[in-house]
Design a protein around this motif. Sequence first.
Motif, PDB file in Angstrom:
ATOM      1  N   TRP A  24       7.740   3.213 -13.617  1.00  0.00           N
ATOM      2  CA  TRP A  24       6.405   2.937 -14.136  1.00  0.00           C
ATOM      3  C   TRP A  24       6.126   3.592 -15.481  1.00  0.00           C
ATOM      4  O   TRP A  24       5.418   3.036 -16.322  1.00  0.00           O
ATOM      5  N   TRP A  58      -2.267  -3.172 -16.262  1.00  0.00           N
ATOM      6  CA  TRP A  58      -2.262  -2.720 -14.863  1.00  0.00           C
ATOM      7  C   TRP A  58      -3.423  -3.323 -14.083  1.00  0.00           C
ATOM      8  O   TRP A  58      -3.276  -3.752 -12.955  1.00  0.00           O
TER       9      TRP A  58
ATOM     10  N   LEU B  20       1.951  12.633 -12.135  1.00  0.00           N
ATOM     11  CA  LEU B  20       1.713  11.327 -11.509  1.00  0.00           C
ATOM     12  C   LEU B  20       2.965  10.747 -10.852  1.00  0.00           C
ATOM     13  O   LEU B  20       2.899   9.776 -10.119  1.00  0.00           O
ATOM     14  N   ASP B  21       4.115  11.370 -11.129  1.00  0.00           N
ATOM     15  CA  ASP B  21       5.366  10.847 -10.574  1.00  0.00           C
ATOM     16  C   ASP B  21       5.817  11.638  -9.341  1.00  0.00           C
ATOM     17  O   ASP B  21       6.833  11.312  -8.734  1.00  0.00           O
ATOM     18  N   PRO B  34      -0.117  11.887  -2.749  1.00  0.00           N
ATOM     19  CA  PRO B  34       1.050  11.085  -3.131  1.00  0.00           C
ATOM     20  C   PRO B  34       1.186  11.007  -4.637  1.00  0.00           C
ATOM     21  O   PRO B  34       0.250  11.318  -5.378  1.00  0.00           O
ATOM     22  N   LEU B  36       0.621   9.584  -7.761  1.00  0.00           N
ATOM     23  CA  LEU B  36      -0.375   8.549  -8.056  1.00  0.00           C
ATOM     24  C   LEU B  36       0.115   7.468  -9.019  1.00  0.00           C
ATOM     25  O   LEU B  36      -0.212   6.297  -8.860  1.00  0.00           O
ATOM     26  N   GLY B  37       0.902   7.873 -10.008  1.00  0.00           N
ATOM     27  CA  GLY B  37       1.392   6.877 -10.958  1.00  0.00           C
ATOM     28  C   GLY B  37       2.362   5.916 -10.287  1.00  0.00           C
ATOM     29  O   GLY B  37       2.257   4.691 -10.419  1.00  0.00           O
ATOM     30  N   LEU B  39       2.517   5.336  -7.150  1.00  0.00           N
ATOM     31  CA  LEU B  39       1.864   4.602  -6.072  1.00  0.00           C
ATOM     32  C   LEU B  39       0.910   3.523  -6.578  1.00  0.00           C
ATOM     33  O   LEU B  39       0.788   2.462  -5.989  1.00  0.00           O
ATOM     34  N   PHE B  40       0.217   3.804  -7.678  1.00  0.00           N
ATOM     35  CA  PHE B  40      -0.819   2.875  -8.127  1.00  0.00           C
ATOM     36  C   PHE B  40      -0.325   1.823  -9.099  1.00  0.00           C
ATOM     37  O   PHE B  40      -0.958   0.783  -9.243  1.00  0.00           O
ATOM     38  N   ASN B  41       0.787   2.087  -9.816  1.00  0.00           N
ATOM     39  CA  ASN B  41       1.156   1.092 -10.817  1.00  0.00           C
ATOM     40  C   ASN B  41       1.493  -0.221 -10.107  1.00  0.00           C
ATOM     41  O   ASN B  41       2.146  -0.235  -9.069  1.00  0.00           O
ATOM     42  N   PRO B  42       0.997  -1.328 -10.625  1.00  0.00           N
ATOM     43  CA  PRO B  42       1.113  -2.589  -9.890  1.00  0.00           C
ATOM     44  C   PRO B  42       2.526  -3.176  -9.906  1.00  0.00           C
ATOM     45  O   PRO B  42       2.773  -4.150  -9.210  1.00  0.00           O
ATOM     46  N   PHE B  46       1.907   0.491  -4.555  1.00  0.00           N
ATOM     47  CA  PHE B  46       1.474  -0.112  -3.293  1.00  0.00           C
ATOM     48  C   PHE B  46       1.032  -1.564  -3.450  1.00  0.00           C
ATOM     49  O   PHE B  46       1.109  -2.347  -2.517  1.00  0.00           O
ATOM     50  N   TRP B  47       0.553  -1.938  -4.637  1.00  0.00           N
ATOM     51  CA  TRP B  47       0.083  -3.318  -4.826  1.00  0.00           C
ATOM     52  C   TRP B  47       1.164  -4.328  -4.473  1.00  0.00           C
ATOM     53  O   TRP B  47       0.872  -5.430  -4.020  1.00  0.00           O
ATOM     54  N   ILE B 179       5.551   0.415   2.400  1.00  0.00           N
ATOM     55  CA  ILE B 179       4.508   1.217   1.750  1.00  0.00           C
ATOM     56  C   ILE B 179       4.527   2.694   2.174  1.00  0.00           C
ATOM     57  O   ILE B 179       4.217   3.572   1.371  1.00  0.00           O
ATOM     58  N   ILE B 183       3.970   6.087  -0.058  1.00  0.00           N
ATOM     59  CA  ILE B 183       2.915   7.089   0.136  1.00  0.00           C
ATOM     60  C   ILE B 183       3.536   8.459   0.400  1.00  0.00           C
ATOM     61  O   ILE B 183       3.095   9.467  -0.132  1.00  0.00           O
TER      62      ILE B 183
END
Lengths: 116, 810
Positions: A24, A58, B20-21, B34, B36-37, B39-42, B46-47, B179, B183
């Motif tokens: 990412w 994003w 974030l990693d 968790p 966050l980077g 986990l959240f990056n689409p 998780f997306w 997922i 997490i």
Amino acid sequence: MKKFLISILLITLIGFLLQSYFPWWTVVIVAAIVGFMIQSTNGFWSYLTGFVAVALLWGIYAGYLDIQNGHLLSTKMGNLFGALSSGSMVLLTSLIGGIVGGFGTLIGYLGKQLIT
Amino acid sequence: MKWIKFLLSLLLTIGLVYFLDNSHKIASLPTEIPPLGKLFNPFSGFWQNGESTTPSKNQVLNFPTLKEEVTVVYDERMVPHIFAQNEEDLSFAHGYIMAEHRLWQMDFLTRFAGGRLAEVLGKGLLANDRLQRRRGMIWAAEKTVEAWKTHPAEYASLTAFTKGVNAYVATLSPADYPIEFKILNYKPENWEPIKSALVIKYMAQNLAGRETDLEATNALKLYGKETFDFLYPEWNPKQDPIIPKGTEYEWESVLEATEQTPTLSEVMDFLKHEPYTKPAEHLGSNNWAVAGERTKNGHPILSSDPHLQLTLPSIWFESQLHTPSMNAYGVCIPGFPGVVIGFNEDIAWGQTNVGQDVLDWYRIKWADEEKTTYWLDNKKQEVEYVYETIKIKGRTPLIDTVKYTFWGPIVYEADSLPRHDLAMHWVAHDPGNGQEAASILELNKAKNYDDYSSALVKYETPAQNFVFAARDGDIALKVNGKLPVKKDQQGRFVQEGDQTENAWQGWIPKTQVPQIKNPERGYVSSANQHSTDPSYPYYYNGGFGDYRGRVANRFLDSLNISTVEDMMAMQNSNYSIFAEELLPLLLTHLNTDNLSDEQQSLVNTLKEWDYHFDKEKIAPALFTVWWDKFYELTWDEIYTTRESMPILMPENWRTITLLEETPNHVFFDDKRTTEKETAKEIVTTSFLEMAEELKDKLNQEDFNWSQQKETIVQHLGRISSFSRTIDNGGYRYALNAISRIHGPSWRMVIELGDRVKGYGVFPGGQSGNPGSAYYDDSVDEWTEGKYHELFFMKDQDDRGQPILFTQRLK
């Protein structure tokens, strides 16, 4: 303004392609390179360029996946993060992307300043 | 200045990306934050796990290991119907598909079983890991794999399964990870046959891992034999055993008739170990089969509802497995090939757990102070050391040395107390015959009673009550598994480990395990109760249900002509004999002289109650809390003693007979007061305590049994938003034995007519992915007591029910 738009377009396009295969944080490097190549008028604008680009990338992609999924997973994940709604989860995603993206372009901008 | 700005922002960015990693432990939060980077990056977060709501498309997948093409048809509930040309291809495809739907669950279960959770979740799980290692779970699983290897044909099916799982794992990029991996921030790893062995050991731990030896040993020493026998009788005269009372056994036990185990416990010290958490006792499984002459359509009907802890992803994975030589449908355990409970074109089978105690403790008599040698039959034996390396996330690994003796691993160790080191002897430690996969496969293929019997000869652990019905009209039930031959009272207490004669005396021959075929009463049934009455030639002890079996048999006796709907109603019945027997007694002894109007109204609510634990009722809440308080007050002296050492608690049925027969017994005296209480005072005091405890809740308008019970189907990794709360009735002593976290993990009814028809439901869904609509799509039907008509496909082109898509593996 033209530079601003072109930068955003480049970051989102290259970022979209590379992030599908690489970690990412590759998007930070993409933003830094674009920030280096296309100079903003000042640091604030530079940060804003990366922020808007990655936040859009994003946010829109997350929003698209969320609609495909009927908000099923984002609702559950939102509950995990303090009862956030699906929409808030998309915004939070956008925000995280924006913050790191902004730093990307800023580094590129400041790096260019060093040699000019 | 420019440099400073640049370096500062560079450092800040690197720091931010690093933050974030990675996951982070924050002291005030119970779980890690968790990454966050990640986990959240689409793109890979998780997306990506949110499955599209439009059904998937047909797929063609290429696997060079397959001998022939395999077709997998997914029905509307995402149940895979696998059509293969041979058993190896079938196992491969089953492995691939289970992994596709349940990979994280498979990983988590085997990590839990084998004590490898701290490696990915941190030192909080270290205690679990150490205990699992000390129990010899990996040691036992390794021996099982060795035993499998001696049966090359069957081992081939397990290696094909392994290859199937790994073929799926190989397709995964980080974006595709289930997922929970994202997490909890770790990666899937390859499957190995030992993990399938660990799945079996996990089931054994849950189902054949219960005993109360330390508690009983201390109770015997504390109270003496007379009081002990009075408080803890083994046989409940009201029990309705699986093999009906009065059945005569026409064979002799392989054991000498008079042999008794030495009464060593009388000389033993109190054992002060804190017993580790044991699996819950007889959770609630039921099964029965009704003969054709007692059913409306003249066909046998088989019902089976195994009860386990309710989890998401569900413990069961529904599948149809088809080859030219078999066509089986039912539920499977993720991580092991084959249908565990189900049916085929000729027969149906189901299981409930056998409560017999197959885990005993032996205390070690050390021969030297360093505890390197111990006495056995007057000879010194050396302990064997197994070094368990437990990896811990973010820390150096812990190496735990476990000592193994003739009996098994030393699990309880007490450096300060001489003669308190206890070795565990457990049937699941035995490598077994290595035919677990073969017995399941044979059962899946069985055409009649003889096939069922020979498949079960190979089946060992955990022992199960296997109910059976066939299209040809036979019904049967076998208390089947590897059951030790014990001397009288053996294994009820901790035993001396210095003499080999204290070992089990072998295994009950499969021809002599309790079994019943086509009885005159026209049905067979089991619900975790005693296997037999005490006239059975072998001694056995354990934990047995006292109420569900009786209510099942009462219903079955009263149904002259049964239908599938009757069986479903039985499985969902909330009626409890426990309440039927206990509540009138409590009400008789209750002194109502000084009750307030509100308290009197509670008495009236209870008097009007019909003993159904229905969700909207209030009486079940009053009754259960009243009973709990009564039990605690009655056995107050045992609770006090339990603060310093483990002591056995009397069974509920025994407490009820005491109330019925000896209400003035000294045990009813509350030791904290100077007056001498009898049952009457205890009943009244506990009623008042109940009224006080529930006062606030009773003032709420919507308070009912469902709210009091608070059933939850919990996510395996305790991720709260992936769990489901349930609004329903049920009770542990009703056939619908739903408690807070346990319940029917699969309800199945099979009618064995010309074409076998099946109905089933489990509280979850086929997918293990919380981002899929198939994750928990059956929870509501299950809660409401509804069933799916199971799509038992004749062949791969059968379109009797709509399908979603097909996968072609070639």
